[in-house]
Design a protein around this motif. Structure first.
Motif, PDB file in Angstrom:
ATOM      1  N   VAL A 714       0.840  -1.196   0.000  1.00  0.00           N
ATOM      2  CA  VAL A 714       0.000   0.000   0.000  1.00  0.00           C
ATOM      3  C   VAL A 714       0.873   1.244   0.000  1.00  0.00           C
ATOM      4  O   VAL A 714       2.056   1.199   0.340  1.00  0.00           O
ATOM      5  N   SER A 715       0.202   2.361  -0.393  1.00  0.00           N
ATOM      6  CA  SER A 715       0.821   3.676  -0.335  1.00  0.00           C
ATOM      7  C   SER A 715       2.128   3.739  -1.120  1.00  0.00           C
ATOM      8  O   SER A 715       2.228   3.154  -2.194  1.00  0.00           O
ATOM      9  N   THR A 716       3.148   4.417  -0.579  1.00  0.00           N
ATOM     10  CA  THR A 716       4.394   4.594  -1.339  1.00  0.00           C
ATOM     11  C   THR A 716       5.037   3.262  -1.687  1.00  0.00           C
ATOM     12  O   THR A 716       5.687   3.134  -2.725  1.00  0.00           O
ATOM     13  N   ASP A 717       4.895   2.260  -0.827  1.00  0.00           N
ATOM     14  CA  ASP A 717       5.483   0.959  -1.155  1.00  0.00           C
ATOM     15  C   ASP A 717       4.831   0.378  -2.411  1.00  0.00           C
ATOM     16  O   ASP A 717       5.486  -0.230  -3.236  1.00  0.00           O
ATOM     17  N   ALA A 718       3.514   0.594  -2.535  1.00  0.00           N
ATOM     18  CA  ALA A 718       2.808   0.127  -3.726  1.00  0.00           C
ATOM     19  C   ALA A 718       3.332   0.872  -4.942  1.00  0.00           C
ATOM     20  O   ALA A 718       3.624   0.282  -5.987  1.00  0.00           O
ATOM     21  N   PHE A 719       3.488   2.174  -4.780  1.00  0.00           N
ATOM     22  CA  PHE A 719       3.966   2.970  -5.913  1.00  0.00           C
ATOM     23  C   PHE A 719       5.367   2.527  -6.344  1.00  0.00           C
ATOM     24  O   PHE A 719       5.648   2.331  -7.518  1.00  0.00           O
ATOM     25  N   ARG A 720       6.247   2.349  -5.360  1.00  0.00           N
ATOM     26  CA  ARG A 720       7.627   1.951  -5.687  1.00  0.00           C
ATOM     27  C   ARG A 720       7.653   0.610  -6.416  1.00  0.00           C
ATOM     28  O   ARG A 720       8.425   0.406  -7.341  1.00  0.00           O
ATOM     29  N   HIS A 721       6.787  -0.281  -5.976  1.00  0.00           N
ATOM     30  CA  HIS A 721       6.726  -1.596  -6.611  1.00  0.00           C
ATOM     31  C   HIS A 721       6.338  -1.457  -8.087  1.00  0.00           C
ATOM     32  O   HIS A 721       6.979  -2.017  -8.975  1.00  0.00           O
ATOM     33  N   LEU A 722       5.285  -0.695  -8.322  1.00  0.00           N
ATOM     34  CA  LEU A 722       4.832  -0.527  -9.704  1.00  0.00           C
ATOM     35  C   LEU A 722       5.895   0.157 -10.542  1.00  0.00           C
ATOM     36  O   LEU A 722       6.137  -0.192 -11.704  1.00  0.00           O
ATOM     37  N   SER A 723       6.563   1.107  -9.916  1.00  0.00           N
ATOM     38  CA  SER A 723       7.583   1.846 -10.636  1.00  0.00           C
ATOM     39  C   SER A 723       8.753   0.923 -10.991  1.00  0.00           C
ATOM     40  O   SER A 723       9.310   1.003 -12.088  1.00  0.00           O
ATOM     41  N   ALA A 724       9.099   0.018 -10.066  1.00  0.00           N
ATOM     42  CA  ALA A 724      10.190  -0.921 -10.341  1.00  0.00           C
ATOM     43  C   ALA A 724       9.803  -1.871 -11.473  1.00  0.00           C
ATOM     44  O   ALA A 724      10.634  -2.208 -12.325  1.00  0.00           O
ATOM     45  N   GLU A 725       8.528  -2.267 -11.495  1.00  0.00           N
ATOM     46  CA  GLU A 725       8.099  -3.164 -12.567  1.00  0.00           C
ATOM     47  C   GLU A 725       8.178  -2.454 -13.912  1.00  0.00           C
ATOM     48  O   GLU A 725       8.549  -3.046 -14.923  1.00  0.00           O
ATOM     49  N   ARG A 726       7.837  -1.165 -13.889  1.00  0.00           N
ATOM     50  CA  ARG A 726       7.906  -0.427 -15.147  1.00  0.00           C
ATOM     51  C   ARG A 726       9.360  -0.335 -15.608  1.00  0.00           C
ATOM     52  O   ARG A 726       9.672  -0.515 -16.777  1.00  0.00           O
ATOM     53  N   ALA A 727      10.263  -0.117 -14.644  1.00  0.00           N
ATOM     54  CA  ALA A 727      11.678  -0.037 -14.998  1.00  0.00           C
ATOM     55  C   ALA A 727      12.145  -1.361 -15.605  1.00  0.00           C
ATOM     56  O   ALA A 727      12.942  -1.391 -16.547  1.00  0.00           O
ATOM     57  N   LEU A 728      11.612  -2.450 -15.057  1.00  0.00           N
ATOM     58  CA  LEU A 728      11.976  -3.776 -15.550  1.00  0.00           C
ATOM     59  C   LEU A 728      11.538  -3.940 -17.015  1.00  0.00           C
ATOM     60  O   LEU A 728      12.286  -4.417 -17.868  1.00  0.00           O
ATOM     61  N   VAL A 729      10.304  -3.512 -17.267  1.00  0.00           N
ATOM     62  CA  VAL A 729       9.797  -3.597 -18.642  1.00  0.00           C
ATOM     63  C   VAL A 729      10.662  -2.733 -19.565  1.00  0.00           C
ATOM     64  O   VAL A 729      11.027  -3.152 -20.659  1.00  0.00           O
ATOM     65  N   ASP A 730      11.037  -1.550 -19.063  1.00  0.00           N
ATOM     66  CA  ASP A 730      11.901  -0.670 -19.864  1.00  0.00           C
ATOM     67  C   ASP A 730      13.198  -1.378 -20.208  1.00  0.00           C
ATOM     68  O   ASP A 730      13.673  -1.350 -21.349  1.00  0.00           O
ATOM     69  N   GLN A 731      13.773  -2.015 -19.200  1.00  0.00           N
ATOM     70  CA  GLN A 731      15.037  -2.726 -19.400  1.00  0.00           C
ATOM     71  C   GLN A 731      14.873  -3.807 -20.461  1.00  0.00           C
ATOM     72  O   GLN A 731      15.709  -3.967 -21.339  1.00  0.00           O
ATOM     73  N   LEU A 732      13.783  -4.552 -20.324  1.00  0.00           N
ATOM     74  CA  LEU A 732      13.553  -5.659 -21.256  1.00  0.00           C
ATOM     75  C   LEU A 732      13.328  -5.146 -22.674  1.00  0.00           C
ATOM     76  O   LEU A 732      13.859  -5.706 -23.630  1.00  0.00           O
ATOM     77  N   THR A 733      12.541  -4.083 -22.802  1.00  0.00           N
ATOM     78  CA  THR A 733      12.313  -3.557 -24.152  1.00  0.00           C
ATOM     79  C   THR A 733      13.636  -3.089 -24.740  1.00  0.00           C
ATOM     80  O   THR A 733      13.900  -3.267 -25.926  1.00  0.00           O
ATOM     81  N   GLY A 734      14.493  -2.528 -23.897  1.00  0.00           N
ATOM     82  CA  GLY A 734      15.807  -2.088 -24.365  1.00  0.00           C
ATOM     83  C   GLY A 734      16.635  -3.278 -24.830  1.00  0.00           C
ATOM     84  O   GLY A 734      17.239  -3.284 -25.901  1.00  0.00           O
ATOM     85  N   LEU A 735      16.642  -4.295 -24.003  1.00  0.00           N
ATOM     86  CA  LEU A 735      17.450  -5.483 -24.255  1.00  0.00           C
ATOM     87  C   LEU A 735      16.988  -6.221 -25.509  1.00  0.00           C
ATOM     88  O   LEU A 735      17.777  -6.667 -26.334  1.00  0.00           O
ATOM     89  N   LEU A 736      15.667  -6.347 -25.651  1.00  0.00           N
ATOM     90  CA  LEU A 736      15.120  -7.149 -26.749  1.00  0.00           C
ATOM     91  C   LEU A 736      14.776  -6.297 -27.961  1.00  0.00           C
ATOM     92  O   LEU A 736      14.377  -6.806 -29.003  1.00  0.00           O
ATOM     93  N   LYS A 737      14.920  -4.997 -27.767  1.00  0.00           N
ATOM     94  CA  LYS A 737      14.696  -4.045 -28.858  1.00  0.00           C
ATOM     95  C   LYS A 737      13.315  -4.193 -29.505  1.00  0.00           C
ATOM     96  O   LYS A 737      13.192  -4.277 -30.729  1.00  0.00           O
TER      97      LYS A 737
END
Ligand code: ATP
Ligand code: MG
Length: 892
Positions: A714-737
């Motif tokens: 919940v709260s900021t912890d929830a936000f940080r989690h979602l934000s980390a997942e987005r960063a992960l997707v960013d990384q993957l899109t970068g990696l796999l182009k």
């Protein structure tokens, strides 16, 4: 003869000999030295040791037994089940050797029309304690041998064996004595001549007669003990395997094909589409399934639930092995309940409890299968990676760290890791694994000690409690001036403690919330004249008394004034998590239904988990729906109120309370949005749900026994989690182009490409092995008119070895010949023997040859006359194993 009849007949027979029929005890029959009852005599132990007076002098029973030690034998030998039934007749200081032997003979050999088992007397062999093994028995158990002769067993069917085989004790001082075993010869097709001392597979042990003769004063090993003197009244304890007797009488080849087990094999075979009898590996799996399903059913019926310790772990291992075997047979859908149900139909006739307990068993089993599937899904990917890395590094041992991580993070039981590693030809560094497990246990203990301030006697708390309850003022105030009522140091009430000490502090009143109702304790400080001391934990060790665990920043004395200050940020986060728990509960009931009642919960700043009754895994859609419902309730900023009222009034309002929980006469009811959420709750909450901000579900899983667990941030912890997942997707899109929308497609393609590449590599490797065929064939030599082709190919898999053997055999053409190959690893060598038709006509039998060869490797094997395989423990003996084939052929 049906299995149930083998058991009934035994008891009826001994009833005619004056025995009282005693029903089977539970598998969990209390005996501190055993996890499960493993022999018929266990429930009678106290009568044999003299600790209790038996209510009868002769008894007969059919006891449910479970032997965990035999788990690895299952499916491989013909005679070991984890669960099995043991017939037994017992004499408590009444009749002795003569009757025991005469009656056993009578039951075994009397024809079936006259109440016996009807075995051919000529096929019966017996063993007795042989001469020269113990000073008290210089000539062995001559008395037993004479008795066997007198009932008609010929001399050459009576064999003497060592103390290890034919002397019995409980492993501790107490009764002991020689024993005598009855074997049935299954015939030359099953092994060499020579009686049980030569081959225990052909000569099958069905019955063990124990003659409790003397008192042992010390037992150091099975064959190392001191005899104090004769027992005042010797006794008899026998064990006759029902399942083994049944398979012989049913003309089957093994224990898993009897009427009480085989239908499970048939069902598993039908579900998987794998025919029984077509392929050795599949057959072993089907037998494992049938055995383990029955054992699991009987254990759950007797009250065991899957878990990670002791009995629960054994059950879990049995269930998971059967599930995994089904997966290896290609079945991905849930199957356990269906298979258990087949077994239930077979066992209910003899054990009515399997019907009575079925509903419970079904729920537990379904939950376990689901939990295991999740474990497999998550863990297998990690495991495969670890295996690939290990192999690339050219190492044959999977590291203990990896095995530990699999266990710790992915819930992979070590046995599963061991099994899966073995399938990949890898070992596991168990030493390191055990070390890490021990470290973790110690850490957990130390944590618990630090947290609860050590084991404190309740006495000190009781004294402090006598001065009255600690009022909790923290619903409204976060900081209050108060006084120290008492201190507890190392379990003792003290009046003063010094700086640096960790003490339990009891105050006149407190704003600190003590851990309860799933909510963690508040954090904060006690501010006194001598400093600010951090509050590490707050508990209520006895009802009404709040104890703050504090590390002192300065000396502290009873009676001293100070200010108790709760960390406002910590509290706010705790309130967010607890209120979010209520919202999740309400959303679950709204969307899953009123059966989704709370089975437990835990919340701390930023995190919550909620357990509820249910068996069904949440679909992705449902999960999304629940998450959305929670966030809508947060957005609506529902007012949160707390009211104290009489328990009856609260119940009349329909406030949700925990089943089985005790409540005081006056309770606190927390409401959110009027009656949308109404719970009995002593916890702290936000004023309006909008303060929670955001909730995101992490996952949902079974926690066994029909309960499921949802976790959320919940709260900021929830936000940080979602934000980390987005960063992960960013990384993957970068990696796999590729853009994020194409990620899944891209990864799927990668995986299937990888699989295809692996297949190619595999094919190339097989081709390489086969390419050597002609060179090997050229090394063939003549042995008594047979062409013998042998080769040691270290590191070759069983599958490749077999393929090569068949290829070489083809290469022999019309020449009478035998092929013998040894492969595998140094500590797990394997051997394959193949013969062609001309070779067989000349007397060569692959099954017999593989036995001698595997014997040289320190193991065993078997198969048909034309193709057989085996394995052992000592790969350095490969040359000897191949020479053994040649010797055997040379001898003819
Ligand atoms: P084995 O050497 O074949 O494992 P055991 O010596 O362990 O047998 P006992 O402890 O003497 O056997 O048990 C008495 C009887 O119980 C045996 O004669 C056999 O008929 C039966 N029995 C023992 N273990 C099993 C098992 N795992 N599955 C089925 N029956 C068993
Ligand atoms: Mg055994």
């Amino acid at each position: 003869m049906r299995t149930a009849e083998v058991a009934n007949r035994f008891v009826r027979f001994f009833e005619t000999k004056g025995h009282v029929a005693v029903p089977s005890a539970s598998l969990l029959y209390a005996d501190p030295t055993l996890l499960f009852v493993n022999a018929g005599m266990v429930p009678f132990k106290a009568y044999f040791t003299g600790a209790e007076t038996p209510p009868y002098q002769r008894a007969a029973s059919v006891q449910k037994c479970l032997r965990t030690l035999d788990i690895d034998e299952v499916g491989k030998t013909t005679r070991h089940g984890t669960f099995f039934l043991m017939n037994g007749n017992f004499s408590f200081g009444d009749y002795f050797k003569k009757e025991a032997i005469e009656w056993a003979w009578e039951l075994v050999t009397t024809d079936q029309d006259h109440g016996g088992y009807g075995f051919d007397p000529g096929k019966v062999w017996v063993t007795v304690l042989g001469p020269g093994y113990h000073p008290d028995y210089p000539d062995g158990d001559t008395e037993a041998a004479a008795l066997w002769r007198s009932v008609g067993v010929p001399d050459d069917h009576i064999q003497g064996r060592s103390l290890k085989d034919n002397y019995w004790s409980m492993g501790v001082p107490g009764p002991g004595g020689p024993c005598s075993e009855i074997y049935i010869d299954r015939g030359p097709a099953y092994g060499p001549e020579g009686g049980p001392v030569v081959d225990e597979d052909r000569f099958l042990e069905i019955w063990n007669l124990v003659f409790q003769t003397e008192e042992l004063s010390a037992v150091r090993a099975k064959d190392d003990f001191d005899i104090a003197g004769p027992l005042p009244a010797p006794g008899i304890d026998t064990g006759n395997g029902v399942d083994r007797t049944a398979y012989l009488l049913q003309g089957k080849d093994n224990l898993y094909e009897i009427d009480q087990v085989f239908p499970v094999i048939e069902r598993a075979s039908a579900i998987s589409g794998r025919a029984y009898g077509a392929n050795h590996d599949d057959d072993v799996r089907l037998r494992v399934i049938a055995d383990h399903v029955r054992s699991g059913l009987m254990l759950m019926t007797d009250g065991v639930a899957p878990g990670n310790e002791a009995r629960g772990y054994v059950l879990r291992r049995l269930l998971r092995r059967s599930i995994r075997s089904m997966r290896l047979l290609g079945v991905t859908d849930p199957v356990l309940v269906e298979l258990l149900d087949v077994s239930r139909g077979l066992m209910a006739e003899s054990f009515a409890d399997v019907d009575r307990q079925w509903e419970r068993v079904r729920v537990i089993a379904a939950a376990e299968e689901e939990a295991f599937d999740r474990t497999l899904r998550d863990g297998t990917a990690i495991f495969d990676l670890a295996v690939a890395q290990t192999k690339t590094a050219g190492v044959a041992v999977l590291s203990g760290d990896e095995a530990f991580q699999l266990h710790d993070t992915y819930g992979f039981p070590i046995d599963l890791t061991l099994e899966m590693a073995a399938e990949q030809g890898l070992q596991v560094d168990r030493g390191r694994f055990t070390e890490l497990m021990a470290e973790q246990k110690n850490r957990a203990k130390a944590d618990a000690r630090a947290k609860k301030g050590g084991a404190v006697s309740v006495e000190a708390y009781r004294e402090l409690r006598e001065a009255g309850e600690t009022p909790f003022v923290g619903y409204t105030d976060l900081s209050v001036p108060t006084r120290v009522r008492g201190l507890i140091l190392d379990g003792q009430a003290v009046t003063r403690a010094e700086s640096g000490a960790t003490v339990g502090v009891v105050l006149e009143e407190t704003p600190f919330y003590a851990e309860s109702g799933g909510q963690t304790a508040d954090a904060g400080v006690l501010v006194g004249s001598a400093g600010r001391s951090a509050v590490l934990d707050v508990q209520r060790p006895v009802p009404g008394l709040v104890v703050h665990t504090v590390t002192l920043d300065g000396p502290l004395e009873a009676g001293e004034s100070l200010t108790a200050e709760v960390d406002a940020f910590h509290r706010r986060s705790a309130c967010q998590a607890h209120s979010a728990t209520h919202i999740l509960h309400a959303a679950l009931r709204e969307l899953v239904g009123p059966t989704a009642t709370q089975a437990g919960s835990y919340n701390k700043p930023g995190y919550l988990r909620f357990d509820y009754t249910g068996q069904q895994a949440m679909s992705a859609e449902l999960k999304a729906e629940i998450e959305e419902r929670c966030n809508l309730a947060i957005e609506d900023d529902l007012p949160v109120t707390a009211t104290s009222m009489k328990l009856e009034a609260a119940q009349a309002l329909g406030a949700m309370s925990l089943f089985g929980e005790k409540y005081p006469p006056v309770v606190r009811v927390v409401e959110m949005g009027g009656d949308w959420s109404r719970e009995l709750c002593g916890g702290t909450h936000v004023a309006g749900s909008g303060q929670i901000g955001l909730l995101t579900l992490l996952g949902e899983q079974s926690v066994g026994s029909g309960a499921r667990r949802v976790e959320a941030l919940v709260s900021t912890d929830a936000f940080r989690h979602l934000s980390a997942e987005r960063a992960l997707v960013d990384q993957l899109t970068g990696l796999l182009k590729v853009p994020s929308g194409q990620l899944v497609d891209r990864v799927s393609t990668l995986i299937s490409d990888l699989k295809a590449a692996e297949k190619k590599v595999e094919a190339a490797r097989s081709a390489q092995v086969l390419a050597g065929a002609s060179a090997i064939l050229a090394e063939g030599r003549d042995v008594h008119g047979l062409t013998l082709v042998t080769k040691h190919l270290a590191g070759t898999s069983m599958e490749d070895l077999r393929t090569l053997a068949l290829r070489l055999r083809d290469g022999l053409g019309e020449r009478a010949g035998v092929v013998g190959l040894v492969g595998g690893s140094t500590d797990k060598p394997t051997v394959v023997v193949a013969t062609n038709a001309a070779g067989r006509a000349a007397g060569a039998k692959a099954g017999a040859l593989v036995k001698v060869s595997a014997g040289a490797l320190g193991g065993t094997g078997g198969g048909s006359d034309d193709l057989a395989q085996g394995g052992g423990k000592d790969g350095t003996a490969a040359p000897a194993a191949l020479a053994a084939i040649e010797d055997a052929l040379a001898r003819g």
